[in-house]
Write a protein that holds these residues in place. Structure first.
Motif, mmCIF file in Angstrom:
data_model
loop_
_atom_site.group_PDB
_atom_site.id
_atom_site.type_symbol
_atom_site.label_atom_id
_atom_site.label_comp_id
_atom_site.label_asym_id
_atom_site.label_seq_id
_atom_site.Cartn_x
_atom_site.Cartn_y
_atom_site.Cartn_z
ATOM 1 N N GLY A 31 0.806 -1.214 0.000
ATOM 2 C CA GLY A 31 0.000 0.000 0.000
ATOM 3 C C GLY A 31 0.836 1.260 0.000
ATOM 4 N N ARG A 116 5.800 1.518 -6.719
ATOM 5 C CA ARG A 116 4.569 1.247 -5.967
ATOM 6 C C ARG A 116 4.572 -0.206 -5.519
ATOM 7 N NH1 ARG A 116 0.166 3.327 -9.116
ATOM 8 N NH2 ARG A 116 0.411 5.128 -7.800
ATOM 9 N N PHE A 118 1.884 -3.082 -3.625
ATOM 10 C CA PHE A 118 0.512 -3.348 -3.201
ATOM 11 C C PHE A 118 0.446 -4.307 -2.012
ATOM 12 C CE2 PHE A 118 0.356 -2.202 -7.680
ATOM 13 C CZ PHE A 118 -0.565 -1.177 -7.641
#
Length: 124
Positions: A31, A116, A118
């Protein structure tokens, strides 16, 4: 920790380790995302566990985007919602790359990128 950590075998050939400038170990619970930025040296990012997603833009197009924060080497552009009035992205090629566990991604000097994650991951 160093005695328990081993450099991936593909990185120990050809004198690679003698030319390392800096080594970082990145832990993430997921996240997370970085700002769009540049690094001050070439970057070889290896994912040890999990996966990461990168957005890459060739350094030749930096003037099209316009670096907002030259002191920190990062851009204010939100790659998820690009303001086409502020940033001239017309004709600027970009790549979206997923790096999985055991893979490495080479990022050339001054290439613009965002990272990024997740889910939980470890990278170096």
């Amino acid at each position: 920790l160093q005695s328990q950590w081993h450099v991936p075998s593909m990185l120990v050939c050809g004198g690679f380790l003698e030319n390392l400038v800096d080594t970082r170990l990145w832990f993430s619970s997921g996240g997370t995302s970085s700002v769009l930025h540049v690094d001050s040296s070439e970057n070889l990012h290896c994912v040890v566990d999990g996966e990461k997603q990168f957005v890459l833009i060739d350094a030749r197009y930096a003037d099209h985007i316009g670096m907002d924060r030259k002191d920190g080497g990062f851009f204010g552009m939100d790659v998820d919602s690009v303001d086409m009035f502020t940033y001239n992205m017309s004709g600027v090629p970009w790549w979206n790359v997923t790096v999985n566990s055991g893979d490495c991604l080479y990022i050339p000097y001054l290439w613009i990128h965002q990272v990024r994650s997740f889910h939980r991951n470890i990278g170096m």
